[in-house]
Scaffold this active site. Structure first.
Site, short mmCIF file in Angstrom:
data_model
loop_
_atom_site.label_atom_id
_atom_site.label_comp_id
_atom_site.label_asym_id
_atom_site.label_seq_id
_atom_site.Cartn_x
_atom_site.Cartn_y
_atom_site.Cartn_z
N SER A 111 0.82 -1.22 0.00
CA SER A 111 0.00 0.00 0.00
C SER A 111 0.85 1.27 0.00
CB SER A 111 -0.96 -0.04 1.18
OG SER A 111 -1.87 1.02 1.10
N HIS A 112 0.72 2.06 1.05
CA HIS A 112 1.36 3.36 1.14
C HIS A 112 2.75 3.28 1.75
CE1 HIS A 112 -0.97 2.04 4.48
NE2 HIS A 112 -0.15 2.70 5.28
N LYS A 124 -1.48 -10.26 -0.75
CA LYS A 124 -2.77 -10.63 -0.15
C LYS A 124 -3.65 -11.34 -1.17
CE LYS A 124 -5.41 -6.36 -0.84
NZ LYS A 124 -6.40 -5.48 -0.21
N ASP A 275 -2.12 6.67 -3.39
CA ASP A 275 -1.01 6.00 -2.72
C ASP A 275 -0.35 4.93 -3.59
OD1 ASP A 275 -3.07 4.10 -2.62
OD2 ASP A 275 -2.30 3.24 -0.76
N ASP A 277 -0.62 1.74 -4.08
CA ASP A 277 -1.41 0.78 -4.87
C ASP A 277 -2.73 1.37 -5.36
OD1 ASP A 277 -2.38 0.87 -2.24
OD2 ASP A 277 -3.22 -1.14 -2.38
N ASP A 279 -5.40 2.79 -3.85
CA ASP A 279 -6.71 2.70 -3.21
C ASP A 279 -7.01 3.88 -2.30
OD1 ASP A 279 -4.90 1.92 -1.30
OD2 ASP A 279 -5.93 0.04 -0.75
N ARG A 280 -5.97 4.65 -1.93
CA ARG A 280 -6.21 5.82 -1.08
C ARG A 280 -6.27 7.10 -1.90
NH1 ARG A 280 -2.81 5.31 4.55
NH2 ARG A 280 -3.61 3.26 5.11
N SER A 363 -8.37 7.07 7.07
CA SER A 363 -7.01 6.92 6.53
C SER A 363 -6.99 7.15 5.03
CB SER A 363 -6.48 5.54 6.88
OG SER A 363 -7.40 4.55 6.45
N LYS A 374 -11.20 0.00 -1.47
CA LYS A 374 -11.31 1.45 -1.59
C LYS A 374 -10.66 1.85 -2.91
CE LYS A 374 -7.53 1.75 1.68
NZ LYS A 374 -7.49 1.15 3.01
#
Ligand code: G1P
Ligand code: ZN
Length: 537
Positions: A111-112, A124, A275, A277, A279-280, A363, A374
């Site tokens: 992720s981030h 995952k 971010d 990947d 999703d944010r 977040s 997300k």
């Protein structure tokens, strides 16, 4: 061929975001292989199944994908769909898993978190609904990691990840797809692209910071390509294995360059970042930062402007530490509102059951029922669509929102890489005192209620305990304390602070009292020796 699993993996339970470790841990001989085999075994085998595989392009992404493909073949998988160059944003992977009615997917990302040989890597499994594996499956994978004695892998040449089209390893078909095409079609089916295109053609200026991560190709194609924003709208748009040496987390601390531009004299109308990947998201108008909790509330309040949500929302969900701003919207609009533990997977059941349409976390994650993750660019396009429809600036939308609903002031303090023992002592100490806190006064503020959050899933009846300590104070302020499930070094303590006002709508000092009270109540300095957090968002 079958390899003996000589390197048992160290038995750490995969968290809400899969297994995250330092990259060098994954690079140890047999480590990745053992975990991938545990995934295949944990889901009842790979034989005859179809999977999606892709990642955020961080260091070791392509090498890991080659291993996964060889192992999928040896485990009898029928077909694997892979993003070109091994790239897929997490929401795009979720979409491909659903679109192709597959048996799930393996997503490579931390992720981030920064990427590189000395930074983080992660893996995952997402289920056929496109969402992160629920506890039952992660438990099965975890159990298998403890007993695994062998893994299966085919010896073969590397697959050519750079060429769109079909290849094979033995009997297993491999399809390399453009990472953007299907995702963009999905976005075009949700939003009013014509309205956004017209707003941009009228001179509306955007700056999208991809933070050297996965959304670069998506933003180039959608914002600069389809929607006609000028070249240069997308910055840091080429994915790099180390994210340009940066920390691809879209918040005012790590996306400081973007913040500086947006607060400057020649700021564009709209700034956004995503971010590692994808999703944010971070949303910031000219001179106006939008907190993620507020963003969720604004999306819910403006859903009628978006073609896909015109018919109304089934309901809204937020994670427990997220502010109550969305609750105020839900209450006013008569929508169901759900409060879930931190982590996207808890939204999956609510979305699958059709109980909610939009969900989000403090977040910087917001999303809807279009995928089961997300989705950063989705949030950006939602904002662009609502601004085009309302013909207002970001600052005007926020002022109007707070005037209507009041304002939930909000901040999050992160204490990172704290030695585990004192971190746990701090949390355990507050937990032990929860029942005695109401009525006590800290730094002038009196506690009215305190508890530890547990979640009863209304869809499957499962219960999740120990999801964070909650303390309410007089005047409606709230503090939440929990330890991070995604940190990779020591413990990270998160302290979430919230204070509500429906009269004072522009004064961040509204949070001073709840902050002072909580520092005192939890004895931060005494336990962990820190006078200030590492990151404040
Ligand atoms: C963090 C965020 C959480 C998010 C998760 C995965 O988890 O707080 O909202 O779902 O990353 O992106 P934490 O480290 O707090 O456990
Ligand atoms: Zn992410």
């Amino acid at each position: 061929m079958t390899q003996i699993a000589t390197q048992p993996i160290d038995g750490q339970k995969p968290g809400t975001s899969g297994l995250r470790k330092k990259t060098r841990v994954f690079m140890q001989p047999g480590y990745l292989e053992n975990f991938v085999q545990a995934i295949f075994d944990g889901i009842g085998g790979a034989r005859g199944k179809t999977f999606v595989v892709g990642g955020d392009g961080r260091y070791f992404n392509a090498e890991a994908i080659q291993v996964i493909l060889r192992m999928a073949a040896a485990n009898g998988a029928a077909h694997v769909i892979v993003g070109r160059d091994g790239l897929l944003s997490t929401p795009a992977a979720s979409h491909l898993i659903r679109l192709n009615k597959t048996d799930g997917g393996i997503i490579l990302s931390a992720s981030h978190n920064p990427g590189g040989p000395d930074e983080d890597f992660g893996i995952k499994f997402n289920t056929p609904n496109g969402g992160p594996a629920p506890e039952g499956i992660t438990d099965a994978i975890f159990a298998r990691t403890k007993t695994i004695d062998a893994y299966h892998i085919t010896e073969t040449q590397d697959v050519d990840l750079g060429t769109i089209g079909t290849q094979a390893i033995g009997d297993m078909k491999i399809t390399i797809v453009d990472p953007v095409t299907d995702y963009e079609a999905l976005m075009a089916s949700i939003f009013d692209f014509d309205a956004i295109r017209e707003m941009i053609a009228g001179g509306f200026r955007i700056r999208f910071d991809a933070m050297h991560a996965i959304t670069g190709p998506y933003a180039h194609a959608i914002l600069e390509g389809t929607l006609g924003a000028p070249a240069g709208t997308v910055v840091n748009g080429t994915p790099s294995p180390t994210f340009g040496g940066g920390h691809p987390d879209p918040n005012p601390v790590w996306a400081k360059d973007l913040m500086d531009v947006m607060m400057g004299d020649d700021a564009p109308d709209f700034g956004a970042a995503s971010d590692g990947d994808g999703d944010r998201n971070m949303i910031v108008g000219r001179g106006a930062y939008v907190s993620p909790s507020d963003s969720l509330a604004v999306l819910a309040a403006n859903a009628q402007h978006i073609p896909a949500y015109k018919g109304g929302l089934a309901g809204v969900a937020r994670s427990m530490p997220t502010s109550g701003a969305a609750d105020r919207v839900a209450e006013k609009l008569g929508l169901g509102i759900y409060e879930t533990p931190t982590g996207w997977k808890f939204f999956g059941n609510l979305l699958d059951a059709g109980r909610v349409t939009i969900c989000g976390e403090e977040s910087a994650g917001t999303g809807s029922d279009h995928v089961r993750e997300k989705d950063g660019l989705w949030a950006v396009l939602f904002w662009l669509n609502l601004l085009a429809a309302r013909k207002m600036s970001v600052a005007e939308v926020m002022a109007d929102h707070w005037a209507t609903y009041g304002r939930n002031y909000y901040t999050r303090l992160d204490y990172e890489a704290v030695p585990t023992e004192p971190a746990m002592a701090l949390i355990d100490d507050v937990r032990a005192r929860l029942a005695t806190l109401p009525g006590q006064t800290f730094a002038g503020l009196t506690v009215t209620k305190a508890d530890e959050f547990s979640y009863d899933d209304p869809v499957d009846g499962s219960v999740s305990h120990n999801q964070g300590l909650r303390i309410w104070y007089e005047g409606g302020a709230r503090a939440v304390l929990r330890t991070s499930g995604t940190g990779t070094e020591g413990a990270t303590i998160r302290c979430y602070l919230e204070a509500f006002s429906d009269t004072v709508l522009d004064d961040m000092h509204q949070l001073d009292a709840v902050r002072a009270a909580t520092m005192d109540l939890a004895a931060f300095q005494q336990h962990i020796g820190r006078t200030a957090p590492d990151v404040t968002t």
